[in-house]
Design an enzyme around this catalytic site. Structure first.
Site, mmCIF file in Angstrom:
data_model
loop_
_atom_site.group_PDB
_atom_site.id
_atom_site.type_symbol
_atom_site.label_atom_id
_atom_site.label_comp_id
_atom_site.label_asym_id
_atom_site.label_seq_id
_atom_site.Cartn_x
_atom_site.Cartn_y
_atom_site.Cartn_z
ATOM 1 N N ARG A 106 28.086 36.009 12.305
ATOM 2 C CA ARG A 106 28.336 37.148 13.197
ATOM 3 C C ARG A 106 28.300 38.470 12.420
ATOM 4 O O ARG A 106 27.777 39.477 12.907
ATOM 5 C CB ARG A 106 29.692 36.980 13.889
ATOM 6 C CG ARG A 106 29.980 38.025 14.946
ATOM 7 C CD ARG A 106 31.363 37.819 15.543
ATOM 8 N NE ARG A 106 31.472 36.580 16.275
ATOM 9 C CZ ARG A 106 31.288 36.471 17.593
ATOM 10 N NH1 ARG A 106 30.969 37.537 18.296
ATOM 11 N NH2 ARG A 106 31.439 35.313 18.184
ATOM 12 N N TYR A 209 27.476 23.752 12.157
ATOM 13 C CA TYR A 209 26.070 24.114 11.980
ATOM 14 C C TYR A 209 25.955 25.046 10.780
ATOM 15 O O TYR A 209 26.917 25.740 10.410
ATOM 16 C CB TYR A 209 25.469 24.754 13.234
ATOM 17 C CG TYR A 209 26.196 25.943 13.807
ATOM 18 C CD1 TYR A 209 25.956 27.238 13.355
ATOM 19 C CD2 TYR A 209 27.125 25.776 14.831
ATOM 20 C CE1 TYR A 209 26.610 28.323 13.899
ATOM 21 C CE2 TYR A 209 27.785 26.860 15.386
ATOM 22 C CZ TYR A 209 27.522 28.136 14.912
ATOM 23 O OH TYR A 209 28.184 29.217 15.454
ATOM 24 N N ASP A 287 32.497 40.436 27.387
ATOM 25 C CA ASP A 287 33.799 39.805 27.610
ATOM 26 C C ASP A 287 34.745 40.669 28.423
ATOM 27 O O ASP A 287 35.677 40.143 29.049
ATOM 28 C CB ASP A 287 34.459 39.465 26.275
ATOM 29 C CG ASP A 287 33.907 38.198 25.654
ATOM 30 O OD1 ASP A 287 33.113 37.506 26.314
ATOM 31 O OD2 ASP A 287 34.273 37.895 24.495
#
Length: 390
Positions: A106, A209, A287
């Site tokens: 991120r 991952y 969000d």
């Protein structure tokens, strides 16, 4: 509200806010981002960018730089937790031509978006905590310092704790979903391939991952709990408690969990989808409008889609209210479906009844072997959606 020359103020320097700033700036808007932190940054978290989100990154002109910062995903593997064996896999190589699926830290995506925003002329103002937003023909943002900023449009990209959402919908507390998530990034001590592995257990699951040239692995471990007293991404958990909670997970999970030093832990809270996304001079994004659980890997992707659609609507209509109304109409049903699907995944990952669990996993295994393309095509509505095409 054609955007050329318009003054736009975006609250929040996350993925959605930065993407909106870039898209609006490219159409001639004068854009400022107000970020309450002392730097634009995200740490300690990986995200999955599916083809629908990647379309926006490509349209923003960042495809080549993003490819260098991310790992191309080869598959999504659904696994039994005890033996770590593969139940079935979605072969992402079977995606239609031109579609790609990526894993990225991120922080790397935030840095990429922030650098591009600054280079385009977006003003990023740090340590600017908004405390109140007042809609109107000249909406106002009041800061914690006491000063007030007047602008032409306020975009609330300020997340679950948005100060913009209550200005449009009234105050409401987010509700605890009964699930707690642990997050960590560890060295790739198991040679983890370029696939997302979902290790499914009764009442729990763990996703892994690789990131950054596959040198490290992102871990997200979710467990069901009755109560949670704190909310947020900044809690530091006990690594030994994490290992004890997921200590019966087999395969590579034990080695990955052993490498965890200081995990983050937070209760998963959520508002319902906001009934109202806009008012005069004000709009919600990401969000702030529609938080989702992390069981479909679509939170960042939906924010990217929102950013593009909001920008396009504003640039195509000289009536700002009509543009914002169209934006909500275009986005609401899609995000509701995404949230519903994510909630369904949470239930499927955490099946407790041994018989139901055995039948479900056997069905997945048979379908994966007999019809792998069909397995993947069930996500055409999601991955094949291109908001930049219209």
């Amino acid at each position: 509200m054609a955007l050329t020359g318009r003054h736009i103020t975006i609250l929040g320097g996350g993925i959605g806010g930065l993407a909106a700033a870039l898209a609006m700036r490219a159409r001639g808007a004068d854009v400022s981002i107000l970020e309450q932190a002392d730097a634009i940054r995200e740490v300690g978290a990986g995200i999955q960018v599916s083809p629908n989100g990647l379309r926006v990154i490509e349209a923003l002109g960042l495809a080549d730089r993003f490819a260098l910062a991310s790992v191309r995903a080869q598959a999504v593997s659904l696994r039994d937790y005890a033996q770590g064996r593969d139940i079935t896999s979605l072969d992402l190589g079977l995606l239609p031509k031109g579609q790609d699926y990526r894993f990225v830290h991120r922080a790397d995506l935030i840095d990429l978006l922030a650098d591009a925003a600054r280079a385009s002329g977006v003003q990023i103002r740090l340590l600017q905590q908004a405390t109140e937003v007042r809609p109107g023909t000249r909406p106002q943002v009041r800061l914690a310092t006491g000063c007030c900023i007047e602008t032409e449009l306020v975009v609330g990209a300020d997340g679950l704790h948005s100060v913009v959402r209550p200005a449009l919908n009234g105050k409401a507390e987010p509700f605890f979903t009964g699930q707690v998530a642990w997050r960590a990034i560890v060295p790739n001590v198991v040679g983890h391939p370029a696939e997302a592995r979902v290790h499914m257990a009764p009442g729990r699951h763990l996703v892994s991952y690789p990131l950054r040239d596959e040198s490290c692995v992102n871990l997200v471990a979710v467990e069901e709990r009755d109560v949670w007293t704190a909310e947020g991404w900044s809690q530091t958990g006990d690594a030994d408690e994490l290992r004890a909670t997921f200590g019966d997970f087999g395969g590579d999970c034990a080695a990955l969990l052993k490498a965890v030093a200081h995990p983050g832990v937070w209760g998963l809270f959520r508002h319902p989808v906001a009934p109202v996304w806009h008012a005069q001079g004000v709009a919600l994004l990401g969000d702030a409008a529609h938080p989702t659980l992390p069981f479909l890997a679509q939170g960042a992707n939906m924010a990217l889609e929102d950013a593009w659609v909001l920008t396009a609507c504003l640039d195509q209509d000289d009536d700002p209210f009509a543009a914002l109304k169209r934006y909500q109409a275009l986005r609401r049903d899609r995000v509701v479906r995404v949230i519903k699907t994510a909630n369904g995944n949470a239930r499927k990952y955490h099946l407790r009844n041994p018989l139901v669990r055995s039948i479900a996993h056997a069905g997945l295994s048979v379908l994966g072997r007999a019809a792998p393309v069909r397995m993947l095509r069930q996500f055409d509505w999601l991955y094949g959606h291109d908001v930049t095409a219209s």
